[in-house]
Design a protein around this motif. Structure first.
Motif, PDB file in Angstrom:
ATOM      1  N   ASP A   1       0.859  -1.184   0.000  1.00 29.95           N
ATOM      2  CA  ASP A   1       0.000   0.000   0.000  1.00 29.95           C
ATOM      3  C   ASP A   1       0.894   1.232   0.000  1.00 29.95           C
ATOM      4  O   ASP A   1       2.099   1.129   0.244  1.00 29.95           O
ATOM      5  CB  ASP A   1      -0.894   0.028   1.249  1.00 29.95           C
ATOM      6  N   ASN A   2       0.297   2.379  -0.213  1.00 33.73           N
ATOM      7  CA  ASN A   2       1.078   3.616  -0.268  1.00 33.73           C
ATOM      8  C   ASN A   2       1.614   4.043   1.091  1.00 33.73           C
ATOM      9  O   ASN A   2       1.037   3.728   2.123  1.00 33.73           O
ATOM     10  CB  ASN A   2       0.213   4.747  -0.815  1.00 33.73           C
ATOM     11  N   SER A   3       2.727   4.762   1.045  1.00 38.32           N
ATOM     12  CA  SER A   3       3.216   5.432   2.237  1.00 38.32           C
ATOM     13  C   SER A   3       4.293   6.437   1.852  1.00 38.32           C
ATOM     14  O   SER A   3       4.528   6.669   0.669  1.00 38.32           O
ATOM     15  CB  SER A   3       3.755   4.441   3.258  1.00 38.32           C
ATOM     16  N   THR A   4       4.963   6.995   2.879  1.00 37.29           N
ATOM     17  CA  THR A   4       6.014   7.979   2.648  1.00 37.29           C
ATOM     18  C   THR A   4       7.084   7.416   1.710  1.00 37.29           C
ATOM     19  O   THR A   4       7.584   6.326   1.941  1.00 37.29           O
ATOM     20  CB  THR A   4       6.683   8.346   3.997  1.00 37.29           C
ATOM     21  N   GLY A   5       7.402   8.159   0.677  1.00 38.12           N
ATOM     22  CA  GLY A   5       8.458   7.719  -0.237  1.00 38.12           C
ATOM     23  C   GLY A   5       7.922   7.083  -1.509  1.00 38.12           C
ATOM     24  O   GLY A   5       8.690   6.713  -2.390  1.00 38.12           O
ATOM     25  N   ASN A   6       6.595   6.941  -1.605  1.00 33.72           N
ATOM     26  CA  ASN A   6       5.977   6.372  -2.821  1.00 33.72           C
ATOM     27  C   ASN A   6       6.684   5.120  -3.316  1.00 33.72           C
ATOM     28  O   ASN A   6       7.137   5.057  -4.452  1.00 33.72           O
ATOM     29  CB  ASN A   6       5.951   7.412  -3.947  1.00 33.72           C
ATOM     30  N   MET A   7       6.807   4.132  -2.463  1.00 33.29           N
ATOM     31  CA  MET A   7       7.519   2.913  -2.845  1.00 33.29           C
ATOM     32  C   MET A   7       6.578   1.730  -3.078  1.00 33.29           C
ATOM     33  O   MET A   7       6.998   0.581  -3.015  1.00 33.29           O
ATOM     34  CB  MET A   7       8.568   2.566  -1.782  1.00 33.29           C
ATOM     35  N   LYS A   8       5.313   2.031  -3.362  1.00 35.56           N
ATOM     36  CA  LYS A   8       4.355   0.947  -3.606  1.00 35.56           C
ATOM     37  C   LYS A   8       4.829   0.136  -4.820  1.00 35.56           C
ATOM     38  O   LYS A   8       5.127   0.687  -5.875  1.00 35.56           O
ATOM     39  CB  LYS A   8       2.964   1.526  -3.849  1.00 35.56           C
TER      40      LYS A   8
ATOM     41  N   ALA B   1       5.791  -6.925   4.905  1.00 35.61           N
ATOM     42  CA  ALA B   1       4.795  -6.273   4.065  1.00 35.61           C
ATOM     43  C   ALA B   1       4.184  -5.067   4.772  1.00 35.61           C
ATOM     44  O   ALA B   1       3.757  -5.155   5.918  1.00 35.61           O
ATOM     45  CB  ALA B   1       3.695  -7.267   3.697  1.00 35.61           C
ATOM     46  N   HIS B   2       4.190  -3.930   4.056  1.00 37.33           N
ATOM     47  CA  HIS B   2       3.511  -2.718   4.530  1.00 37.33           C
ATOM     48  C   HIS B   2       2.093  -2.772   3.968  1.00 37.33           C
ATOM     49  O   HIS B   2       1.897  -2.722   2.759  1.00 37.33           O
ATOM     50  CB  HIS B   2       4.255  -1.477   4.035  1.00 37.33           C
ATOM     51  N   CYS B   3       1.113  -2.905   4.833  1.00 35.96           N
ATOM     52  CA  CYS B   3      -0.283  -3.073   4.412  1.00 35.96           C
ATOM     53  C   CYS B   3      -1.173  -2.078   5.164  1.00 35.96           C
ATOM     54  O   CYS B   3      -0.690  -1.197   5.850  1.00 35.96           O
ATOM     55  CB  CYS B   3      -0.758  -4.490   4.745  1.00 35.96           C
ATOM     56  N   GLU B   4      -2.463  -2.283   5.001  1.00 38.32           N
ATOM     57  CA  GLU B   4      -3.475  -1.609   5.820  1.00 38.32           C
ATOM     58  C   GLU B   4      -3.585  -0.097   5.655  1.00 38.32           C
ATOM     59  O   GLU B   4      -3.961   0.606   6.578  1.00 38.32           O
ATOM     60  CB  GLU B   4      -3.242  -1.890   7.314  1.00 38.32           C
ATOM     61  N   CYS B   5      -3.194   0.411   4.488  1.00 35.05           N
ATOM     62  CA  CYS B   5      -3.471   1.822   4.213  1.00 35.05           C
ATOM     63  C   CYS B   5      -4.356   1.855   2.984  1.00 35.05           C
ATOM     64  O   CYS B   5      -4.255   0.972   2.139  1.00 35.05           O
ATOM     65  CB  CYS B   5      -2.186   2.585   3.943  1.00 35.05           C
ATOM     66  N   SER B   6      -5.187   2.871   2.880  1.00 32.54           N
ATOM     67  CA  SER B   6      -6.098   2.933   1.735  1.00 32.54           C
ATOM     68  C   SER B   6      -5.292   2.799   0.456  1.00 32.54           C
ATOM     69  O   SER B   6      -4.180   3.292   0.363  1.00 32.54           O
ATOM     70  CB  SER B   6      -6.836   4.263   1.697  1.00 32.54           C
ATOM     71  N   SER B   7      -5.874   2.146  -0.550  1.00 28.85           N
ATOM     72  CA  SER B   7      -5.111   1.940  -1.775  1.00 28.85           C
ATOM     73  C   SER B   7      -5.000   3.230  -2.580  1.00 28.85           C
ATOM     74  O   SER B   7      -4.121   3.385  -3.403  1.00 28.85           O
ATOM     75  CB  SER B   7      -5.733   0.843  -2.620  1.00 28.85           C
ATOM     76  N   ILE B   8      -5.909   4.180  -2.323  1.00 32.35           N
ATOM     77  CA  ILE B   8      -5.697   5.505  -2.916  1.00 32.35           C
ATOM     78  C   ILE B   8      -4.510   6.128  -2.188  1.00 32.35           C
ATOM     79  O   ILE B   8      -4.134   5.674  -1.116  1.00 32.35           O
ATOM     80  CB  ILE B   8      -6.939   6.412  -2.756  1.00 32.35           C
TER      81      ILE B   8
ATOM     82  N   GLU C   1      -4.952  11.104   4.006  1.00 34.91           N
ATOM     83  CA  GLU C   1      -4.745  11.388   5.420  1.00 34.91           C
ATOM     84  C   GLU C   1      -4.242  12.814   5.626  1.00 34.91           C
ATOM     85  O   GLU C   1      -3.768  13.140   6.699  1.00 34.91           O
ATOM     86  CB  GLU C   1      -3.733  10.391   6.001  1.00 34.91           C
ATOM     87  N   ALA C   2      -4.327  13.612   4.547  1.00 44.94           N
ATOM     88  CA  ALA C   2      -3.691  14.924   4.609  1.00 44.94           C
ATOM     89  C   ALA C   2      -4.125  15.731   5.830  1.00 44.94           C
ATOM     90  O   ALA C   2      -3.315  16.312   6.511  1.00 44.94           O
ATOM     91  CB  ALA C   2      -3.989  15.705   3.348  1.00 44.94           C
ATOM     92  N   HIS C   3      -5.405  15.726   6.091  1.00 43.87           N
ATOM     93  CA  HIS C   3      -5.883  16.434   7.266  1.00 43.87           C
ATOM     94  C   HIS C   3      -6.405  15.417   8.244  1.00 43.87           C
ATOM     95  O   HIS C   3      -7.499  14.897   8.043  1.00 43.87           O
ATOM     96  CB  HIS C   3      -7.014  17.384   6.860  1.00 43.87           C
ATOM     97  N   PRO C   4      -5.670  15.084   9.272  1.00 43.85           N
ATOM     98  CA  PRO C   4      -6.215  14.108  10.188  1.00 43.85           C
ATOM     99  C   PRO C   4      -7.527  14.638  10.752  1.00 43.85           C
ATOM    100  O   PRO C   4      -7.592  15.802  11.133  1.00 43.85           O
ATOM    101  CB  PRO C   4      -5.167  13.982  11.285  1.00 43.85           C
ATOM    102  N   PRO C   5      -8.554  13.826  10.765  1.00 42.01           N
ATOM    103  CA  PRO C   5      -9.811  14.319  11.319  1.00 42.01           C
ATOM    104  C   PRO C   5      -9.601  14.681  12.779  1.00 42.01           C
ATOM    105  O   PRO C   5      -8.924  13.956  13.500  1.00 42.01           O
ATOM    106  CB  PRO C   5     -10.754  13.124  11.187  1.00 42.01           C
TER     107      PRO C   5
END
Ligand code: DOR
Ligand code: ZN
Ligand code: ZN
Length: 407
Positions: A113-120, A142-149, A155-159
């Motif tokens: 899934d996506n994360s910092t560094g765009n290494m998907k 495995a880095h998982c559990e983040c929205s696939s978008i 997550e730009a603005h944490p609620p």
């Protein structure tokens, strides 16, 4: 009061940012932070600049780590976003001239899934990587559990309220990538380690895989164990992280720790400067943890829940009058030494030791942090118990030289 002597501990998930992001952190500063947190061996992630995708980039990191080797033993994950990187990992693992480098490699980190560094990783690369790691018995994290978008944007603005958070994707829909990782691990016989598990659904998948005898392990972070979305109003983007802080899952994660489904506590130490964290919608994801994780966990062993306002999980208070029960020092040693040592074949021994005790208490403070970023999400939290660094080369020796750090 109880005390124990541990071998210096292992954190199998850290980001030390070197090379390329040294304005946030470097191996020397973060290695020192780990040392002061009772951790002497870390496994460092590949989302540096350049990414750790080639034998040459890997060798460069190994060389850089030598200057902090007396404080911190840094092992490195290889990373792969393209097929060429999987071929590089194969070369690292199989070519005789890379034998010394291979010993410094804790496995492959794959971003499903996506994360910092765009290494998907692309889908075809994912399958190739599981196959190679299965064949060569290379641990695959495995880095998982983040929205696939793109999660950075999502997550730009944490609620800042629980209500706003509940409008996001349901937590149960975020486990898809764990499901496919387990399927691929089963197909290729891969040693799969699920990073920073954060949902009850993910936990269930790991529990089921273990029941079926698959070589699947997992870790949990201190922030998913101690924080929830109820902390957003106070902590805001400081606790913006991938996978995100959850609303209801904390309780389940503690159950998973107690029943042995979760193998390791690992910090996902991801330092970003306070100035960057103050960027509101553009704040980067991740928070530091390597320096405080042991303090938080000792506090639980000492019977004191360190969160200043939230109650402890019910599974820790069951059957006890207000105290906590379930995690003792023996369990902590498994979670932070024995299991990561075995899962990643790190070969750590007990040559350096730390003494932990449930006696005493202290307040965690930003200004006491050694990490270059100089902050912690747990600033102001009271923790019970403490650790002493026992400077000894022999586990059985009496600790003649002991420096009590004000942890
Ligand atoms: O929040 C995160 N930050 N999650 C990750 O997986 C990467 C990390 C970072 O490198 O900052
Ligand atoms: Zn990750
Ligand atoms: Zn990470």
């Amino acid at each position: 009061m109880s005390t124990a002597v541990f071998p210096a501990l292992i954190d199998c998930h850290v980001h030390f940012r070197e090379p390329g992001l040294e304005h946030k952190a470097d191996m020397a500063t973060e290695g020192l932070a780990a040392f002061h947190g009772g951790i002497r061996t870390v496994c460092e992630m590949p989302n540096t600049n350049p990414g750790t995708h080639t034998v040459a980039a890997f060798a460069d990191k190994v060389e850089r780590a030598k200057r902090i080797a007396d404080k911190c033993d840094i092992r490195f994950y290889f990373g792969a976003v393209a097929s060429a990187h999987v071929a590089e990992l194969e070369a690292l693992w199989t070519k005789p001239e890379n034998e010394a480098l291979k010993k410094r490699c804790s496995g492959l980190k794959l971003y499903l899934d996506n994360s910092t560094g765009n290494m998907k990783a692309d889908e075809s690369v994912v399958e190739e990587a599981f196959a190679l790691c299965g064949r060569l018995r290379i641990p695959l994290v495995a880095h998982c559990e983040c929205s696939s978008i793109n999660n950075e944007a999502a997550e730009a603005h944490p609620p800042t309220t629980v209500e706003a958070h509940s409008k996001r994707r349901p937590e149960s829909s975020e486990v898809t990538s764990i499901r496919s990782a387990v399927t691929l691990a089963e197909k290729h016989g891969t040693l799969l380690h699920v990073a920073h598990l954060s949902t009850a659904g993910g936990l269930e998948l790991v529990r089921d895989a273990k029941k079926r005898g698959l070589p699947v392990t997992c870790e949990v972070t201190p922030h998913h164990l101690f924080l929830t979305t109820a902390d957003y109003p106070e902590m805001q983007s400081r606790i913006k992280v991938n996978p995100p802080i959850r609303t209801h899952e904390k309780e389940h994660l503690w159950v998973g720790l107690l029943d042995g489904t979760i193998d390791c506590v690992a910090t996902d130490h991801a330092p970003h400067l306070m100035d960057e964290k103050a960027l509101g919608p553009n704040a980067p994801s991740g928070m530091p943890g390597v320096e405080v994780v042991l303090s938080l966990m000792i506090s639980v062993v000492a019977g004191h829940w360190p969160h200043p306002t939230a109650p402890p999980p019910a599974c820790l208070t069951a059957g006890k009058d207000g105290g906590l029960e379930g995690i003792d020092f023996a369990a902590l040693k498994m979670l932070m030494f024995t299991h990561p040592n075995a899962i990643f074949s790190l070969g750590c021994d007990a040559k350096d030791a730390i003494e932990v005790t449930t006696e005493g208490e202290r307040i965690i403070r930003n200004e006491d942090m050694h990490s270059k970023c100089q902050w912690t999400p747990y600033d102001g939290w009271k923790v019970k118990g403490r650790m002493a660094l026992a400077v000894t080369r022999s586990f059985n020796a009496v600790f003649k030289v002991r420096c009590c750090v004000s942890l």
